[in-house]
Design an enzyme around this catalytic site. Structure first.
Site, short mmCIF file in Angstrom:
data_model
loop_
_atom_site.label_atom_id
_atom_site.label_comp_id
_atom_site.label_asym_id
_atom_site.label_seq_id
_atom_site.Cartn_x
_atom_site.Cartn_y
_atom_site.Cartn_z
N PRO A 67 0.82 -1.21 0.00
CA PRO A 67 0.00 0.00 0.00
C PRO A 67 0.85 1.27 0.00
CG PRO A 67 0.05 -1.00 2.19
CD PRO A 67 0.84 -1.90 1.30
N GLY A 68 0.38 2.27 -0.70
CA GLY A 68 1.04 3.59 -0.67
C GLY A 68 0.06 4.59 -0.09
N ARG A 71 -2.61 16.32 -9.01
CA ARG A 71 -3.66 15.31 -9.17
C ARG A 71 -4.99 15.88 -9.70
NH1 ARG A 71 -5.55 12.71 -5.35
NH2 ARG A 71 -5.85 10.72 -6.40
N CYS A 120 0.43 29.10 -14.65
CA CYS A 120 -0.15 29.63 -15.89
C CYS A 120 -0.80 28.53 -16.71
CB CYS A 120 0.94 30.32 -16.70
SG CYS A 120 1.38 31.86 -15.95
N TYR A 139 1.12 11.03 -3.43
CA TYR A 139 1.26 11.53 -4.80
C TYR A 139 1.10 13.05 -4.88
CZ TYR A 139 0.65 6.53 -5.26
OH TYR A 139 0.80 5.18 -5.09
N1 PLP Z 1 2.27 -1.28 -6.24
C1 PLP Z 1 2.33 -0.94 -7.53
C2 PLP Z 1 2.96 -1.89 -8.50
C3 PLP Z 1 1.82 0.27 -7.98
O1 PLP Z 1 1.88 0.61 -9.27
C4 PLP Z 1 1.22 1.15 -7.03
C5 PLP Z 1 0.67 2.46 -7.45
O2 PLP Z 1 0.68 2.88 -8.55
C6 PLP Z 1 1.20 0.77 -5.69
C7 PLP Z 1 1.72 -0.44 -5.32
C8 PLP Z 1 0.60 1.65 -4.63
O3 PLP Z 1 -0.71 1.91 -4.87
P1 PLP Z 1 -1.59 2.76 -3.82
O4 PLP Z 1 -0.80 3.98 -3.51
O5 PLP Z 1 -2.84 3.07 -4.55
O6 PLP Z 1 -1.78 1.88 -2.63
#
Ligand code: PLP
Length: 439
Positions: free
Chosen positions: A291-292, A330, A361, A390
């Site tokens: 997860p990110g 975003r 701009c 992000y």
């Molecule tokens: N793993 C992979 C291969 C990804 O491409 C991404 C996001 O693009 C992530 C993990 C993390 O995704 P998220 O930030 O939506 O949890």
């Protein structure tokens, strides 16, 4: 008004995060300013790990550092016992500078360069997630040249694409990422890996999308992969030790978003893999996730100072802030939605609906359309919530705007973790050009 983590209104009537008054943060560090609620990041990380522990499954929770990579963030990930997903030499370098344990680093990406592969091998990182044949062959030959072994996962595309509430079964997936699970490519890649003297194939990886609010896509992906693994177990004697099901768990950006608790995704994924393993008579693989957004997204708030305003009679009022698509691309990139409040007077009565414009701009540089706010003036402080993923990592110097600073707040203390860029930083790579005049 929705509060995330430790955010609240303090006794001065100001927005406070991590026990620190945001108006003081703005005075001390300037604006725009990214503020991270460290307590909330810890809570999210612990939540994922606890769920796996309760389910009794061997696991790794890797933080996808593309969401927000900085030395301090990587150190926080280490403190919380996470593994780390990197996608470039830059993210890997950040991890190494932070002193992150190499064996817990996973290297992703669909076009790793020779230099990046060599760097990963020389640093002896935990594993490379191999994306395509050309990378697989290149990796094998570099391992031979450097006489270094490497553990890998093969990224597969299971023919499921998921976004928010929709998942699409795409059959043979048209994607720049991964080996198709069913058209023979994944099998060929497995066979090549099994024959290599340098590569240890740990298992498979897939990532089906982002900002996903339902578990159906993950369940379908797990099902398809487990069924295929069962076939490969019989046909080519391949047993996957690891199954990495990626990231993509959704978070709440606005009142329209209703994400599941993080534990629910993990429980459903594990339950499905366990039930497939039992019914197919297979060993339960380790489950890895990455997860990110769901680790850092709602822990980030951006503070801006309000400047100019423009009223278009009977149409709308534009309220401009001192940042925009340079610190949060975003909304311009994919129409992302956010909520915001006046951090210096969040309790004031809502009097109008305005649209928050950035200072770049580009007409498309709009941060929020139609935001209910009290009447705001020059110098008021706008807090945009949920900018932790992000935001900084996609920031840029469009219009030669300097990138903002990043501050961590926790238990009443604030710590600067990324310095604000200076005007000199903006020209430090520039060189003069003098045309040579022929005599
Ligand atoms: N793993 C992979 C291969 C990804 O491409 C991404 C996001 O693009 C992530 C993990 C993390 O995704 P998220 O930030 O939506 O949890």
């Amino acid at each position: 008004m929705h509060f995330y983590g430790t955010s609240k209104i303090n006794d001065k009537g100001h927005l406070e995060i991590g026990g620190v008054d945001t108006t003081i943060l703005a005075q001390k560090y300037g604006t725009p300013l990214y503020v991270y609620d460290v307590g909330l990041i810890r809570e999210r990380a612990r939540g994922f790990k606890k769920t796996f522990d309760q389910l009794g499954v061997t696991s790794q929770v890797a933080y996808a550092s593309k969401a927000f990579s900085s030395v301090a963030m990587v150190q926080l990930a280490e403190e919380e016992g996470l593994s780390l997903d990197v996608v470039s030499a830059g993210e890997l370098h950040t991890a190494l500078v932070a002193g992150f344990p190499r064996e817990k680093i996973h290297f992703h990406g669909n076009n790793k360069s020779e230099e990046e592969i060599k760097m990963a091998l020389n640093e002896q990182i935990g594993c490379i997630v191999v994306d395509n044949f050309s990378e697989l062959f290149l990796l094998n030959s570099i391992c031979e040249e450097l006489q270094r072994p490497i553990s890998i996962l093969l990224r597969v595309t299971p023919g499921i694409e998921a976004h928010t509430h929709d998942y699409i079964l795409t059959g043979q997936e048209d994607s720049k990422f991964g080996f198709d699970l069913l058209n023979g490519q994944a099998e060929q890649a497995i066979e090549f890996s099994l024959q290599s003297n340098h590569i240890q194939l740990l298992g498979l990886h897939c990532h089906i999308g982002s900002q996903i609010f339902e578990t159906t896509g993950f369940i379908l992906a797990a099902q398809k992969i487990m069924k295929q693994l069962n076939i490969w177990k019989e046909q080519i004697n391949f047993k996957a030790k690891v199954l990495n099901l990626g990231g993509g768990f959704g978070i709440r950006y606005t009142s329209e978003d209703e994400p599941l608790p993080a534990a629910k995704y993990v429980e459903e994924i594990v339950k499905e893999v366990q039930s497939q393993a039992t019914s197919l008579g297979m060993e339960m693989p380790e489950i890895w996730i990455e997860p990110g957004r769901s680790l850092v997204g709602d822990a980030g708030t951006t503070l801006y100072e309000i400047g100019s305003q423009k009223e278009v009679p009977n149409i709308r009022k534009y309220v401009a802030v001192d940042g925009g698509m340079s610190d949060n691309i975003r909304p311009a990139l994919y129409d992302a939605k956010y909520e915001a409040v006046l951090a210096n007077r969040p309790l004031d009565e809502i009097e109008e609906t305005v649209s928050i414009a950035g200072k770049c701009c580009e007409s498309g540089d709009m941060l929020i359309w139609d935001l209910p706010l009290p009447k705001a003036g020059r110098g008021d402080l706008l807090a945009v919530f949920c900018t932790g993923a992000y935001g900084y990592s996609m920031s840029n110097n469009y219009n030669r705007i300097a990138r903002p600073a990043v501050v961590f707040v926790e238990d009443g203390e604030d710590t600067l973790v990324v310095k604000r860029e200076t005007l000199d930083d903006l020209v430090k790579q520039d060189l003069p050009y003098k045309k040579k005049v022929c005599k």
